[in-house]
Every structure is written in C-alpha cells, then in structure tokens.
Design a protein around this motif. Structure first.
Motif, PDB file in Angstrom:
ATOM      1  N   PRO A 118      39.077  21.711  -5.329  1.00  0.00           N
ATOM      2  CA  PRO A 118      39.909  22.562  -6.199  1.00  0.00           C
ATOM      3  C   PRO A 118      41.380  22.142  -6.215  1.00  0.00           C
ATOM      4  CG  PRO A 118      38.651  23.889  -4.625  1.00  0.00           C
ATOM      5  CD  PRO A 118      38.515  22.458  -4.198  1.00  0.00           C
ATOM      6  N   SER A 119      42.097  22.655  -7.194  1.00  0.00           N
ATOM      7  CA  SER A 119      43.526  22.366  -7.322  1.00  0.00           C
ATOM      8  C   SER A 119      44.158  23.383  -8.256  1.00  0.00           C
ATOM      9  CB  SER A 119      43.735  20.973  -7.898  1.00  0.00           C
ATOM     10  OG  SER A 119      45.050  20.840  -8.400  1.00  0.00           O
ATOM     11  N   MET A 120      45.424  23.660  -8.026  1.00  0.00           N
ATOM     12  CA  MET A 120      46.205  24.414  -8.997  1.00  0.00           C
ATOM     13  C   MET A 120      47.344  23.531  -9.504  1.00  0.00           C
ATOM     14  SD  MET A 120      48.935  26.401  -9.919  1.00  0.00           S
ATOM     15  CE  MET A 120      49.795  27.439  -8.755  1.00  0.00           C
ATOM     16  N   ARG A 121      48.245  23.118  -8.560  1.00  0.00           N
ATOM     17  CA  ARG A 121      49.413  22.325  -8.932  1.00  0.00           C
ATOM     18  C   ARG A 121      49.038  20.948  -9.486  1.00  0.00           C
ATOM     19  NH1 ARG A 121      50.696  26.097  -5.612  1.00  0.00           N
ATOM     20  NH2 ARG A 121      48.634  25.620  -4.820  1.00  0.00           N
ATOM     21  N   VAL A 155      42.061  10.592  -8.908  1.00  0.00           N
ATOM     22  CA  VAL A 155      40.939  11.125  -8.119  1.00  0.00           C
ATOM     23  C   VAL A 155      41.449  12.023  -6.992  1.00  0.00           C
ATOM     24  CG1 VAL A 155      38.993  10.501  -6.613  1.00  0.00           C
ATOM     25  CG2 VAL A 155      39.588   9.024  -8.556  1.00  0.00           C
ATOM     26  N   ARG A 156      40.826  13.199  -6.862  1.00  0.00           N
ATOM     27  CA  ARG A 156      41.014  14.051  -5.678  1.00  0.00           C
ATOM     28  C   ARG A 156      39.687  14.144  -4.947  1.00  0.00           C
ATOM     29  NH1 ARG A 156      44.021  19.781  -4.689  1.00  0.00           N
ATOM     30  NH2 ARG A 156      45.707  18.278  -4.556  1.00  0.00           N
ATOM     31  N   ALA A 157      39.653  13.685  -3.718  1.00  0.00           N
ATOM     32  CA  ALA A 157      38.414  13.706  -2.925  1.00  0.00           C
ATOM     33  C   ALA A 157      38.773  13.930  -1.455  1.00  0.00           C
ATOM     34  CB  ALA A 157      37.650  12.399  -3.088  1.00  0.00           C
ATOM     35  N   MET A 211      45.129  11.583  -6.039  1.00  0.00           N
ATOM     36  CA  MET A 211      45.582  12.973  -6.222  1.00  0.00           C
ATOM     37  C   MET A 211      45.321  13.813  -4.965  1.00  0.00           C
ATOM     38  SD  MET A 211      44.660  14.085 -10.127  1.00  0.00           S
ATOM     39  CE  MET A 211      42.876  14.159  -9.933  1.00  0.00           C
ATOM     40  N   GLU A 212      45.089  13.175  -3.861  1.00  0.00           N
ATOM     41  CA  GLU A 212      44.888  13.702  -2.508  1.00  0.00           C
ATOM     42  C   GLU A 212      43.490  13.394  -2.031  1.00  0.00           C
ATOM     43  OE1 GLU A 212      45.911  17.788  -1.443  1.00  0.00           O
ATOM     44  OE2 GLU A 212      45.346  17.420   0.642  1.00  0.00           O
ATOM     45  N   THR A 213      43.488  12.558  -0.988  1.00  0.00           N
ATOM     46  CA  THR A 213      42.244  12.234  -0.284  1.00  0.00           C
ATOM     47  C   THR A 213      42.529  12.486   1.207  1.00  0.00           C
ATOM     48  OG1 THR A 213      42.836   9.871  -0.118  1.00  0.00           O
ATOM     49  CG2 THR A 213      41.517  10.554  -2.025  1.00  0.00           C
ATOM     50  N   THR A 246      45.392  11.064   2.305  1.00  0.00           N
ATOM     51  CA  THR A 246      46.849  11.122   2.138  1.00  0.00           C
ATOM     52  C   THR A 246      47.114  11.780   0.789  1.00  0.00           C
ATOM     53  OG1 THR A 246      46.991   8.932   1.088  1.00  0.00           O
ATOM     54  CG2 THR A 246      47.315   9.013   3.493  1.00  0.00           C
ATOM     55  N   HIS A 247      48.370  12.122   0.561  1.00  0.00           N
ATOM     56  CA  HIS A 247      48.736  12.807  -0.694  1.00  0.00           C
ATOM     57  C   HIS A 247      50.049  12.182  -1.197  1.00  0.00           C
ATOM     58  CE1 HIS A 247      48.767  15.690  -3.769  1.00  0.00           C
ATOM     59  NE2 HIS A 247      48.664  16.814  -3.086  1.00  0.00           N
ATOM     60  N   PRO A 248      49.967  10.950  -1.707  1.00  0.00           N
ATOM     61  CA  PRO A 248      51.210  10.230  -2.025  1.00  0.00           C
ATOM     62  C   PRO A 248      52.043  10.857  -3.147  1.00  0.00           C
ATOM     63  CG  PRO A 248      49.276   8.976  -2.751  1.00  0.00           C
ATOM     64  CD  PRO A 248      48.775  10.111  -1.916  1.00  0.00           C
ATOM     65  N   CYS A 249      51.422  11.556  -4.085  1.00  0.00           N
ATOM     66  CA  CYS A 249      52.211  12.225  -5.139  1.00  0.00           C
ATOM     67  C   CYS A 249      53.064  13.337  -4.522  1.00  0.00           C
ATOM     68  CB  CYS A 249      51.288  12.808  -6.207  1.00  0.00           C
ATOM     69  SG  CYS A 249      50.330  11.572  -7.098  1.00  0.00           S
ATOM     70  N   GLN A 250      52.475  14.042  -3.542  1.00  0.00           N
ATOM     71  CA  GLN A 250      53.242  15.086  -2.846  1.00  0.00           C
ATOM     72  C   GLN A 250      54.411  14.464  -2.092  1.00  0.00           C
ATOM     73  OE1 GLN A 250      51.893  18.467  -2.961  1.00  0.00           O
ATOM     74  NE2 GLN A 250      53.997  18.933  -2.429  1.00  0.00           N
ATOM     75  N   GLU A 251      54.196  13.286  -1.532  1.00  0.00           N
ATOM     76  CA  GLU A 251      55.265  12.609  -0.785  1.00  0.00           C
ATOM     77  C   GLU A 251      56.507  12.407  -1.647  1.00  0.00           C
ATOM     78  OE1 GLU A 251      54.085   8.943   1.250  1.00  0.00           O
ATOM     79  OE2 GLU A 251      52.038   9.708   1.341  1.00  0.00           O
ATOM     80  N   HIS A 271      56.884  23.196   2.141  1.00  0.00           N
ATOM     81  CA  HIS A 271      55.431  23.158   2.343  1.00  0.00           C
ATOM     82  C   HIS A 271      54.851  22.699   1.014  1.00  0.00           C
ATOM     83  CE1 HIS A 271      51.296  24.609   2.689  1.00  0.00           C
ATOM     84  NE2 HIS A 271      51.477  24.595   3.992  1.00  0.00           N
ATOM     85  N   CYS A 272      53.706  22.005   1.079  1.00  0.00           N
ATOM     86  CA  CYS A 272      53.122  21.461  -0.154  1.00  0.00           C
ATOM     87  C   CYS A 272      52.544  22.544  -1.059  1.00  0.00           C
ATOM     88  CB  CYS A 272      52.041  20.444   0.192  1.00  0.00           C
ATOM     89  SG  CYS A 272      50.670  21.153   1.140  1.00  0.00           S
ATOM     90  N   LEU A 273      52.189  23.709  -0.475  1.00  0.00           N
ATOM     91  CA  LEU A 273      51.482  24.794  -1.170  1.00  0.00           C
ATOM     92  C   LEU A 273      50.078  24.323  -1.550  1.00  0.00           C
ATOM     93  CD1 LEU A 273      54.339  26.133  -3.488  1.00  0.00           C
ATOM     94  CD2 LEU A 273      53.791  26.835  -1.139  1.00  0.00           C
ATOM     95  N   PRO A 274      49.069  25.175  -1.532  1.00  0.00           N
ATOM     96  CA  PRO A 274      49.152  26.621  -1.321  1.00  0.00           C
ATOM     97  C   PRO A 274      49.456  26.974   0.138  1.00  0.00           C
ATOM     98  CG  PRO A 274      46.851  25.946  -1.426  1.00  0.00           C
ATOM     99  CD  PRO A 274      47.659  24.722  -1.737  1.00  0.00           C
ATOM    100  N   LEU A 275      50.090  28.145   0.309  1.00  0.00           N
ATOM    101  CA  LEU A 275      50.468  28.585   1.662  1.00  0.00           C
ATOM    102  C   LEU A 275      50.080  30.046   1.858  1.00  0.00           C
ATOM    103  CD1 LEU A 275      53.633  28.027   3.693  1.00  0.00           C
ATOM    104  CD2 LEU A 275      53.156  30.372   2.961  1.00  0.00           C
ATOM    105  N   ASN A 312      58.594  19.277  -8.773  1.00  0.00           N
ATOM    106  CA  ASN A 312      58.788  17.824  -8.787  1.00  0.00           C
ATOM    107  C   ASN A 312      57.492  17.038  -8.884  1.00  0.00           C
ATOM    108  OD1 ASN A 312      61.519  18.122  -8.738  1.00  0.00           O
ATOM    109  ND2 ASN A 312      61.767  17.690  -6.556  1.00  0.00           N
ATOM    110  N   ARG A 313      56.377  17.681  -8.571  1.00  0.00           N
ATOM    111  CA  ARG A 313      55.084  17.006  -8.755  1.00  0.00           C
ATOM    112  C   ARG A 313      54.961  16.516 -10.198  1.00  0.00           C
ATOM    113  NH1 ARG A 313      50.731  18.265  -5.611  1.00  0.00           N
ATOM    114  NH2 ARG A 313      49.734  16.663  -6.897  1.00  0.00           N
ATOM    115  N   LEU A 314      55.348  17.388 -11.128  1.00  0.00           N
ATOM    116  CA  LEU A 314      55.265  17.040 -12.553  1.00  0.00           C
ATOM    117  C   LEU A 314      56.091  15.785 -12.840  1.00  0.00           C
ATOM    118  CD1 LEU A 314      54.594  17.732 -15.549  1.00  0.00           C
ATOM    119  CD2 LEU A 314      56.604  19.226 -15.543  1.00  0.00           C
TER     120      LEU A 314
HETATM  121  N1   CP Z   1      49.987  20.708  -3.278  1.00  0.00           N
HETATM  122  C1   CP Z   1      48.870  20.544  -4.016  1.00  0.00           C
HETATM  123  O1   CP Z   1      48.321  19.445  -4.160  1.00  0.00           O
HETATM  124  O2   CP Z   1      48.464  21.690  -4.643  1.00  0.00           O
HETATM  125  P1   CP Z   1      47.018  21.896  -5.293  1.00  0.00           P
HETATM  126  O3   CP Z   1      46.013  21.772  -4.182  1.00  0.00           O
HETATM  127  O4   CP Z   1      47.070  23.283  -5.904  1.00  0.00           O
HETATM  128  O5   CP Z   1      46.804  20.846  -6.330  1.00  0.00           O
END
Ligand code: CP
Length: 336
Positions: A47-50, A110-112, A142-144, A146-151, A292-296, A320-322
């Motif tokens: 799942p994801s929101m951001r 890809v998020r996995a 998009m996060e496996t 590591t989460h380089p976009c969040q970085e 924090h990266c959120l969700p929190l 800033n993710r956008l």
């Molecule tokens: N921080 C982050 O990746 O948020 P989501 O899990 O909502 O995409």
C-alpha cells in the motif's frame, strides 16, 4: 542498458545535487513538458498514500500519463523464480512482464517490501532487481529495502530549513521508535545512506545491537562518512544521542535477527516504548529539526506536541516527494 534509480549509492554526489536543484525548480514552477507523450507504470506490491499520489500527480504535471498496477490484485500475480515450473499461484513471469511494460511505457516504478520471513532472502531485493534486469526502460525504486525517493525529499527539506545546501558537521540522529508491528528497515537504511552521504555526523540510536541495520548499509554509511567528512556512530543512550542534535529522524523497524520469529522480538520491542520522540528529548537538542517519512502513529512514535511543533518538518518532506520524483522522472526520461 538504461540508467535506473534503485539506490542513491549508484548516483554521484554531483548527480544527486543536480536532482535536488531540479526539484527546487519544480517546487517554484509546477508544470513542465519532460514527460509529454510519455508514460510511467507504477507497480505497487504494497500500500501507499504519498508515493502513489505524488508519482501520479508528478507525471501529470510533466505532461505524462501514469498507469497504476497492483500485481496479484488488479494485475496478474508475477513469478520471480527462474526456471521454476509455474504450477502455483503466479500467472506470468517477470521476464514477460518487464519486457511487455517496456514496450508500452517509458519508465517503470516499483514498490516491493520485504516478506519479513527471512532477511537473508529479503536483503537480495530481488523484485526490483528482476525488473531492472528484464526492463528495457529505466526502473525507479518506490521503496523496497531502501527508499531513495524519500532520501532526496528529506535532504531537500533539511536544506530548506537549515538555510544551506552544505549539511556537513550537523549532528544527525536516526532514532528507532516503538511500533506495535515490526516494520521495514528501508527508511532507516536510507536515512543512514543519505545523511552520511551529505557529510553529517550521524548517530544511530536503537535499543540494543539487535536493531543495528544490515552490515551492507552500516558499511556504506561508514564509507560515505569517510568520503564526505562526516561520521557514523551507534548509541543505545537516549540522552547522549539527542544532546545537541541538529536533526532527529525517527523510524521504527524490525530487528533483523528476529525475521520470521517476531513473537520472540516482541518483549524487547514492548520494553522500548520510551524511545518515543517527545518534548523532553527534543529539549536536549540544539533547537533541532524533527522529521519522519510518514505514515506515523501519533503518541506511539512521536507525541502530538512534537508533531505539531515548529520543529517538525515531516509535512514539508512529504511535499518534497512530489518535487524530487519529478526531477528523477524528468532526468531518466530524458536520457534516451
Ligand atoms: N513515505 C511514504 O513512502 O509514504 P507512503 O507509504 O504513503 O507512500
């Protein structure tokens, strides 16, 4: 071979700085044409929101089209094992999926997440590496693990709030926090990678040595620090870690030695609820920023008072993710 964005470790500091500068420009001026006539497939195994919102919107703002797929839910379940007899639940192989998508779209993201059963398997990050192996277009993480976009979103927020692009010499604390479930180490790994890459003096604060991150990321962190004028140390002393910190970044994660036997980790986790980020701890800092990266989960990882304080830059980081993802998409789509 296309250039991928799988980890910031594959990108030079100059290239990362360029992405951050592009992101800052996108923040000032939203619209662009970098993806005009182009498309990106966003594959979410979790799942994801951001991430979903910001990638989909970012592609639209650059004139492109995003197609969101959830393999196993609204798309066929994918097989990743090579040479296997596919008589189980999977319907098609990554060798076909990645190559077919590459005929349709210009980028694949890809998020996995890990499966949380066996870290020796999860640490190979095989889903995104399989996409990178078979795809003929750039692949974005998009996060496996590591989460380089969040970085990049995190660093941009720090640069904005500290008023400088030079973060060397800042005391940066990555603190483990309690969460009722064992979570992914991805953001913690990423925090370590990017904070050391930008030359900060990094303290990894966690309850005990079981919560140390994978040796691969500890080693990258030490190498990055040596190359960029920073440092990396581990602490289990909350007061010492927080004292005079310029930045506190919080994340919860599951202890790697307990992968697949989480009931045995539970007592340690439950005994470490005092790692919550609160006003008293932030009061020890050098008027430090919190993120924090959120969700929190409020009042579990950080208190309402911290989340609602001027020190908290988590919403700016999320925005800033956008901007950073538009910079990544524009850069990768323009490489052909
Ligand atoms: N921080 C982050 O990746 O948020 P989501 O899990 O909502 O995409």
């Amino acid at each position: 071979m296309p250039r991928h964005f799988l980890t910031t470790q594959d990108w030079s500091r100059a290239e990362l700085d360029d992405l951050l500068e592009q992101a800052a420009r996108f923040k000032q001026s939203k619209q662009g044409k970098a993806l005009e006539g182009k498309a990106i497939a966003l594959l979410f195994f979790n799942p994801s929101m951001r991430t979903r919102t910001s990638f989909e919107l970012g592609a639209h703002q650059l004139g492109g089209k995003a197609i969101v797929l959830a393999p196993g839910k609204d798309a066929w379940p994918i097989e990743f094992d090579v040479g296997t007899v596919m008589d189980g639940d999977t319907e098609e192989h990554i060798a076909e999926v990645a190559r077919v998508l590459s005929r349709y779209v210009d980028l694949i993201a890809v998020r996995a997440f890990p499966k949380f059963q066996d870290w020796s398997v999860d640490r190979e990050d095989r889903v995104i590496h399989a996409f990178a192996r078979y795809a003929t277009v750039p692949v974005i993480n998009m996060e496996t693990i590591t989460h380089p976009c969040q970085e990049l979103a995190h660093i941009l927020a720090l640069q904005e709030h500290l008023g400088t692009k030079d973060l060397r010499g800042r005391k940066y604390v990555l603190t483990w926090t309690y969460h009722p479930k064992p979570l992914n180490t991805a953001v913690a790994n990423s925090s370590l990678l990017i904070a050391t890459r930008f030359g900060m003096d990094v303290t990894l604060l966690c309850p005990n040595p079981d919560y140390l991150l994978d040796p691969r990321y500890m080693e990258h962190g030490r190498d990055n620090a040596a190359q960029n004028g920073g440092s990396l140390k581990v602490s289990h002393d909350i007061e010492d870690a927080y004292r005079d910190a310029d930045v506190v970044y919080a994340k919860s994660w599951g202890a790697l030695p307990f992968f697949g036997r989480w009931e045995q980790e539970k007592p340690v986790r439950e005994a470490s609820k005092h790692f919550i980020v609160d006003e008293a701890k932030m009061g020890l800092t050098n008027n430090g920023l919190f993120s924090h990266c959120l969700p929190l989960r409020r009042n579990v990882k950080a208190t309402d008072a911290v989340m609602d304080s001027p020190a908290c830059i988590a919403i700016d980081e999320a925005e800033n993710r956008l901007h950073v993802q538009k910079a990544i998409m524009a850069t990768l789509a323009g490489q052909g």
